[in-house]
Design a protein around this motif. Sequence first.
Motif, mmCIF file in Angstrom:
data_model
loop_
_atom_site.group_PDB
_atom_site.id
_atom_site.type_symbol
_atom_site.label_atom_id
_atom_site.label_comp_id
_atom_site.label_asym_id
_atom_site.label_seq_id
_atom_site.Cartn_x
_atom_site.Cartn_y
_atom_site.Cartn_z
ATOM 1 N N TYR A 1 -61.128 109.127 -47.897
ATOM 2 C CA TYR A 1 -61.353 108.017 -46.974
ATOM 3 C C TYR A 1 -59.976 107.602 -46.466
ATOM 4 O O TYR A 1 -59.068 107.333 -47.254
ATOM 5 N N GLU A 2 -59.812 107.559 -45.138
ATOM 6 C CA GLU A 2 -58.502 107.257 -44.563
ATOM 7 C C GLU A 2 -58.628 106.225 -43.442
ATOM 8 O O GLU A 2 -59.695 106.027 -42.861
ATOM 9 N N ALA A 3 -57.506 105.594 -43.125
ATOM 10 C CA ALA A 3 -57.428 104.663 -42.002
ATOM 11 C C ALA A 3 -56.087 104.840 -41.317
ATOM 12 O O ALA A 3 -55.065 105.078 -41.982
ATOM 13 N N TYR A 4 -56.086 104.738 -39.978
ATOM 14 C CA TYR A 4 -54.879 104.956 -39.186
ATOM 15 C C TYR A 4 -54.698 103.837 -38.159
ATOM 16 O O TYR A 4 -55.677 103.264 -37.683
ATOM 17 N N THR A 5 -53.458 103.542 -37.817
ATOM 18 C CA THR A 5 -53.125 102.687 -36.680
ATOM 19 C C THR A 5 -51.987 103.349 -35.925
ATOM 20 O O THR A 5 -50.954 103.686 -36.504
ATOM 21 N N LYS A 6 -52.209 103.609 -34.637
ATOM 22 C CA LYS A 6 -51.214 104.248 -33.773
ATOM 23 C C LYS A 6 -50.682 105.540 -34.380
ATOM 24 O O LYS A 6 -49.481 105.840 -34.333
ATOM 25 N N GLY A 7 -51.582 106.332 -34.982
ATOM 26 C CA GLY A 7 -51.208 107.621 -35.546
ATOM 27 C C GLY A 7 -50.605 107.560 -36.927
ATOM 28 O O GLY A 7 -50.348 108.605 -37.535
ATOM 29 N N ARG A 8 -50.367 106.359 -37.458
ATOM 30 C CA ARG A 8 -49.794 106.233 -38.798
ATOM 31 C C ARG A 8 -50.902 106.016 -39.813
ATOM 32 O O ARG A 8 -51.754 105.149 -39.634
ATOM 33 N N MET A 9 -50.894 106.808 -40.882
ATOM 34 C CA MET A 9 -51.892 106.614 -41.924
ATOM 35 C C MET A 9 -51.520 105.393 -42.756
ATOM 36 O O MET A 9 -50.456 105.356 -43.370
ATOM 37 N N THR B 1 -63.754 100.325 -51.567
ATOM 38 C CA THR B 1 -65.166 100.485 -51.212
ATOM 39 C C THR B 1 -65.239 101.326 -49.951
ATOM 40 O O THR B 1 -64.554 100.995 -48.968
ATOM 41 N N PRO B 2 -66.015 102.427 -49.921
ATOM 42 C CA PRO B 2 -66.096 103.255 -48.716
ATOM 43 C C PRO B 2 -66.409 102.424 -47.471
ATOM 44 O O PRO B 2 -67.310 101.590 -47.471
ATOM 45 N N GLY B 3 -65.614 102.633 -46.418
ATOM 46 C CA GLY B 3 -65.792 101.872 -45.191
ATOM 47 C C GLY B 3 -65.161 100.494 -45.236
ATOM 48 O O GLY B 3 -65.419 99.660 -44.358
ATOM 49 N N GLN B 4 -64.314 100.251 -46.211
ATOM 50 C CA GLN B 4 -63.715 98.930 -46.405
ATOM 51 C C GLN B 4 -62.878 98.512 -45.195
ATOM 52 O O GLN B 4 -62.071 99.273 -44.674
ATOM 53 N N VAL B 5 -63.067 97.273 -44.747
ATOM 54 C CA VAL B 5 -62.285 96.721 -43.639
ATOM 55 C C VAL B 5 -60.921 96.286 -44.166
ATOM 56 O O VAL B 5 -60.825 95.539 -45.139
ATOM 57 N N LEU B 6 -59.856 96.759 -43.488
ATOM 58 C CA LEU B 6 -58.495 96.460 -43.915
ATOM 59 C C LEU B 6 -57.833 95.393 -43.051
ATOM 60 O O LEU B 6 -56.787 94.858 -43.409
ATOM 61 N N GLY B 7 -58.415 95.114 -41.893
ATOM 62 C CA GLY B 7 -57.865 94.113 -40.997
ATOM 63 C C GLY B 7 -58.212 94.435 -39.564
ATOM 64 O O GLY B 7 -59.007 95.338 -39.275
ATOM 65 N N VAL B 8 -57.612 93.698 -38.643
ATOM 66 C CA VAL B 8 -57.862 93.874 -37.213
ATOM 67 C C VAL B 8 -56.532 94.036 -36.497
ATOM 68 O O VAL B 8 -55.591 93.263 -36.718
ATOM 69 N N VAL B 9 -56.424 95.070 -35.667
ATOM 70 C CA VAL B 9 -55.239 95.298 -34.847
ATOM 71 C C VAL B 9 -55.683 95.245 -33.394
ATOM 72 O O VAL B 9 -56.443 96.102 -32.936
ATOM 73 N N GLY B 10 -55.232 94.202 -32.674
ATOM 74 C CA GLY B 10 -55.707 93.998 -31.312
ATOM 75 C C GLY B 10 -57.186 93.677 -31.342
ATOM 76 O O GLY B 10 -57.618 92.716 -31.979
ATOM 77 N N LYS B 11 -57.975 94.527 -30.697
ATOM 78 C CA LYS B 11 -59.429 94.351 -30.703
ATOM 79 C C LYS B 11 -60.115 95.359 -31.625
ATOM 80 O O LYS B 11 -61.341 95.441 -31.667
ATOM 81 N N THR B 12 -59.307 96.110 -32.356
ATOM 82 C CA THR B 12 -59.850 97.182 -33.195
ATOM 83 C C THR B 12 -59.910 96.763 -34.654
ATOM 84 O O THR B 12 -58.910 96.310 -35.224
ATOM 85 N N THR B 13 -61.096 96.911 -35.239
ATOM 86 C CA THR B 13 -61.258 96.681 -36.675
ATOM 87 C C THR B 13 -60.852 97.937 -37.420
ATOM 88 O O THR B 13 -61.383 99.023 -37.161
ATOM 89 N N VAL B 14 -59.890 97.809 -38.305
ATOM 90 C CA VAL B 14 -59.377 98.959 -39.058
ATOM 91 C C VAL B 14 -60.129 99.040 -40.380
ATOM 92 O O VAL B 14 -60.113 98.103 -41.178
ATOM 93 N N ARG B 15 -60.786 100.177 -40.599
ATOM 94 C CA ARG B 15 -61.538 100.382 -41.832
ATOM 95 C C ARG B 15 -61.353 101.812 -42.307
ATOM 96 O O ARG B 15 -60.985 102.698 -41.528
ATOM 97 N N THR B 16 -61.594 102.069 -43.577
ATOM 98 C CA THR B 16 -61.474 103.426 -44.110
ATOM 99 C C THR B 16 -62.651 104.266 -43.644
ATOM 100 O O THR B 16 -63.785 103.786 -43.571
ATOM 101 N N LYS B 17 -62.363 105.510 -43.337
ATOM 102 C CA LYS B 17 -63.377 106.414 -42.802
ATOM 103 C C LYS B 17 -63.281 107.763 -43.487
ATOM 104 O O LYS B 17 -62.176 108.272 -43.716
#
Length: 272
Positions: A79-87, A119-135
């Motif tokens: 399960y991973e999450a990225y913002t602007k190409g950074r894991m 937790t799979p799909g866990q929300v890590l925060g919001v960047v701009g209008k994008t909700t960042v979650r693990t996928k």
Amino acid sequence: MNTRAQLSLPQLGNIRKGAAKNPQGYVGPDLKSKFRFDFFPAYADTAAAFEKQAGSLCPERFIALLPFNRVEENWQDWYEAYTKGRMIARADQTRFIRLVDLATGKVIVQDGEPYKDHTPGQVLGVVGKTTVRTKRTGRLTLVLPQLGRLATFTLHTTSIYDCVNIGGQLEAIRLIANAARLPLAGIPLVFTRRLAEVTWVKESGESCRVTTGLIQIEADQEWVRHMLVDMANRALPGGGKPLELSNGVVSVTAADALQAEVVADCVSNHIS
């Protein structure tokens, strides 16, 4: 410096599902039925050779080998999450392996320490209008034998169902190969897509049923035919000869040459 070397081969490109997205970012056509081979620009000649053999850079099926003998050496499922190409996060079903604080950029979990529940799909925060979650993110390392190069492609998927399928099918093939006293690496594997209805959960949390093309992996039928004959011979009392060992290492015999010939036949059958 005492470090453990990671297995690595040169990479020629990536394999994804369906055609490329259009400039507006919408999913490309043929998502349910085809693969897309994206060669790195430096390998344009290899891309042209592959397209000539396969007939397209977006085939509906292709044949490939695993370069390494353990499933986990070829297959990554996180399960991973990225913002602007950074894991900023990597986790398994229950714990974070790596986690970066979205606000400060500080690494707060590295190599699983300190322990932090996931937790799979866990929300890590919001960047701009994008909700960042693990996928769920799967990557499979493959070698295409028809190219004649000891270099790899990475097959990508972010489908939970693909990840379950790929992991389960590779492990099943490995167990059967072990029963036949054969390595997992080098088995000609046929990759296709299979239409199936799955549950899709929208951003709103609402779920619905959709039809998608799941990745399917099957050992090539020609290879299976030879394997079953060999297994049957070995199962007979006094039938077949056990593998010859020298200091615990399997010796090179005519059977090895036969397996190489079988792989070549399998590849030829799929690109002709």
